[in-house]
Design a protein around this motif. Sequence first.
Motif, short mmCIF file in Angstrom:
data_model
loop_
_atom_site.label_atom_id
_atom_site.label_comp_id
_atom_site.label_asym_id
_atom_site.label_seq_id
_atom_site.Cartn_x
_atom_site.Cartn_y
_atom_site.Cartn_z
N ALA B 351 0.84 -1.20 0.00
CA ALA B 351 0.00 0.00 0.00
C ALA B 351 0.88 1.26 0.00
CB ALA B 351 -0.94 0.01 1.21
N VAL B 352 2.01 1.19 0.68
CA VAL B 352 2.91 2.35 0.68
C VAL B 352 3.56 2.49 -0.71
CG1 VAL B 352 4.85 3.48 1.80
CG2 VAL B 352 3.39 1.95 3.13
N LEU B 353 3.92 1.36 -1.31
CA LEU B 353 4.47 1.43 -2.67
C LEU B 353 3.48 2.11 -3.62
CD1 LEU B 353 6.12 -2.11 -3.13
CD2 LEU B 353 7.28 0.08 -2.74
N ARG B 354 2.21 1.75 -3.47
CA ARG B 354 1.18 2.37 -4.33
C ARG B 354 1.07 3.86 -4.05
NH1 ARG B 354 -2.48 -2.42 -2.89
NH2 ARG B 354 -1.93 -3.91 -4.52
N ALA B 355 1.13 4.21 -2.78
CA ALA B 355 0.99 5.64 -2.42
C ALA B 355 2.17 6.45 -2.95
CB ALA B 355 0.88 5.78 -0.90
N VAL B 356 3.38 5.89 -2.85
CA VAL B 356 4.56 6.59 -3.36
C VAL B 356 4.44 6.76 -4.87
CG1 VAL B 356 7.06 6.41 -3.73
CG2 VAL B 356 6.10 5.89 -1.47
N PRO B 368 4.81 1.10 -17.14
CA PRO B 368 3.63 0.29 -16.86
C PRO B 368 3.98 -1.20 -16.85
CG PRO B 368 3.57 1.13 -19.12
CD PRO B 368 4.69 1.85 -18.42
N GLY B 369 3.44 -1.90 -15.88
CA GLY B 369 3.60 -3.36 -15.87
C GLY B 369 4.80 -3.88 -15.10
N ARG B 370 5.71 -2.99 -14.72
CA ARG B 370 6.96 -3.47 -14.12
C ARG B 370 6.77 -4.22 -12.81
NH1 ARG B 370 11.28 -4.40 -16.90
NH2 ARG B 370 12.41 -2.57 -17.65
N GLU B 375 -0.29 -4.67 -9.00
CA GLU B 375 -1.22 -3.55 -9.22
C GLU B 375 -0.77 -2.30 -8.50
OE1 GLU B 375 -5.11 -4.92 -8.27
OE2 GLU B 375 -5.12 -6.40 -9.88
N ILE B 376 0.50 -1.96 -8.70
CA ILE B 376 0.99 -0.73 -8.09
C ILE B 376 0.46 0.46 -8.87
CG2 ILE B 376 3.12 0.62 -7.86
CD1 ILE B 376 4.27 -1.75 -6.43
N SER B 377 0.32 0.29 -10.16
CA SER B 377 -0.39 1.32 -10.95
C SER B 377 -0.72 0.72 -12.30
CB SER B 377 0.48 2.54 -11.16
OG SER B 377 1.57 2.18 -11.97
#
Lengths: 484, 377
Positions: B351-356, B368-370, B375-377
């Motif tokens: 969740a922190v990875l997504r927020a960053v 994209p996709g890395r 589902e980080i973005s």
Amino acid sequence: MPLDPIARAAITAALPPDEVVDDPVRTRAYECDGLTGYRVRPEMVLIPRDAAGVARAVAACHRNGVPFVARGAGTGLSGGALPVADGVVISVARLNRVLEVDVENRRAVVEPGVTNLEITAAVARHGLYFAPDPSSQQVCTIGGNVAENSGGAHCLKYGFTTNHVYSCEVVLPDGSLVTLGGDTGEQQGPDLRGVFLGSEGTLGITVSVTVKLLRTPETVRTLLADFPSVAAAGDVVSDIVAAGIVPAAVEMMDTLAIEAAEEAVHAGYTVGTPAALVVELDGPIEQCDSEFAQVKEICDRHGCTRLHIAGSPEERAAIWRGRKAAFAAVGRISPDYFVQDGVVPRTRLAEVLQRIAEMGEEAGLRVANVFHAGDGNLHPLVLYSAAKGETERAEHLSGRIAELCVELGGSLSGEHGIGMDKACSMPTMFGEEDLAVMQRVREAFDPTGISNPGKVLPTPRLCGERPGRYRAHPLEEAGVIERL
Amino acid sequence: MRTLVRPTSLAEARAALLDSAGPVAIAGAGTAATWAGALGPVETELSTTGLSGVLTHNPGDMTVSVRAGTPLRELQAAVREHGQHVSFDAARVEEGATVGGLLATGDAGPSALVHGSLRDLVIGTTTLLSDGAVVRSGGHVIKNVAGFDISKLLHGSYGTLGLLVEVVLRLHPVPAAVGTVAVECDLPEAARLAGELLASQLEPTAVEWLSSGRLLVRIDSTEEALPARLDRVVALVGGTPDPVSGDRRPGDDRRSRGWEEHAALTRGTPGEAVLRIGVKPSLLPGLLARLPVGTVTAGLGTGVATVSVPVGEVAAAHAAVHAAGGTSVLRTRPVSGTAVPAWGPPPSAVAVLRAVKQKFDPDSRFGPGRFDPWEIS
């Protein structure tokens, strides 16, 4: 603004009664850290017993919008643990267990309230130790070391806390518990552990740390050498570096610092010598011996007036006692003093010392210098007398010295942190956009800004709209944008 | 239609970014193009190869700043004249990998045992974000705790957070003498010997087992001390000094044949997938014994191994590493065929990875996709 009664009740209910302190007499003990010039009495102090308690306390703060400040031993020198007036302090003093020692994998899992030296004490019988060694290591906690990314005298060779932590369990500002980092140097995505380390309590609270342990070196050789000038001692450091030697530590003291230290602990330093170097090498015997011979030869070449080689562990301890006593010992030659912490590129040491001397003279104040010469980290001690009304002048001089370090291509802080002490100086080192992106990091971890607010990053409320020293934007340097 | 841009300055890079729309792939020398999650569709490929060259080298301070597209081997050649180097020996360096690429992929070589990865050697960065913001973090001094260490966030970000433009690195002296001891043995025996070595005070710089059946132990030393130090290693673990390849210039890497074989093995077996795994060192031999591995290089002190496995076994391998508390990432995927999972289960801090990611790249343009399937973005 006092704490809202509903919030107070909710936070109180989150923990057993003996983990909550709100008696004003007792909370006063938490009103400052090692930077005693700033004091704010917290509304409440929470002293949970375990990670779950920290998580409950933080979650209660989060639900009620109450800011919190984490606190270890309170030895920090930049006001990083200074309470927030309408907030709470969360002390990790009771999370003080060594949870696991894994000799085979050379690591230990410890709670944040364990002191730096207790880690080494717990593993020394296995021939292991924890390398970061801040001067306050007898009392400072690993939680504080993580928050400040603490260094120490031996970080030139061994690195900082960030290089010695595999992972941290962290309570995020919303109360959730996550692990940052893993069991090896391999990462799963961006290094969150790396950005958390040194974030000074603004991104969450560490509740356990897995630290890397090193095998104790086979041998340690320490020498104390006197020189006719600070410049000569500086040249010795340059030549040691040029010879391809990475000493475990290289410390320098000037005549005033030596005088104070010697008066305090009688460690065998030469009173009156303009500069003294402590050089320490460690490693396998053959390696250490061949390098030590080179170091002695370099000292001689630069007019060393006295060379004392520690002949026993006791003599080595005495040399370090003198060095580590220097801060407190300055109290013997001056009623009051400020400890500064700045960094310059090592090759500019002589220049910065000259400038500091001039600035001291101009201000009519004495400055004693103790520094980690190998990495350019200075600790000028500005001596003054509060009784004579010199406080403001001394504070100003001390602050100017830190900003001078930035001007010379260095940093505002090598190990004491920014805290609240230097938050308003950050614009001398970083541009507006740099700080804005740092703020994005903060928001990613702490969207509501309740974790140690007012620290590290300057705020208009704290610093006014006063612009920092002008600093070219990278695009301006590239000729893309202009400042008229 | 993919547009290729090759800026030669921060300003050009920023303009290219702001003039384009849609997803962007950042590419360096292309030595790790297949690592981590497969890149999704992009409209722009931003090559860093035009952002090249050493900016400042301060030999007395042992620091260097470079533009991020500089191949590390070029940087090494430039600073080696002063008896200095970046203490970093990932195999890709020899293939021309760039400083920025090595940092963004979190790569490391055998000497990580002592020197860590580039995260431990980077002291400053300048990074361009997708919205045009430019952030400087750190500085030019090795000791520095001012501000958040954003350089660390870029380490292992695989081009998803920002474009590294400049990187400042800490240097070390090139050791005056380097020697390697090679011991012929299987993995369990190598693990036992490594345990003795690491419990000793001989201070090896690297301890790696190769699936060709050899344990390599590297010692960095002064000239005077090297013979005695190698003798002590041999006395403890046996083996023989490993010969140095003859085709290298004096003062160059002076790698022994064993380390050249090590570098070759990290590339895996043709037709198989390559996984990079990290697990507590004591668990590594057992884990490797359970996996259907082909080629292996195993850091017995670091717990980091690079292995090849059949394509169909990748998902099971991720699961086995995860069960041992470790981490794994795909490095080489077969050219065609079914989708191969790049990562195991997400870390607890996803969740922190997504927020960053959301704060740094709000429109999800970079890479994209890395990090799929997280589902980080």
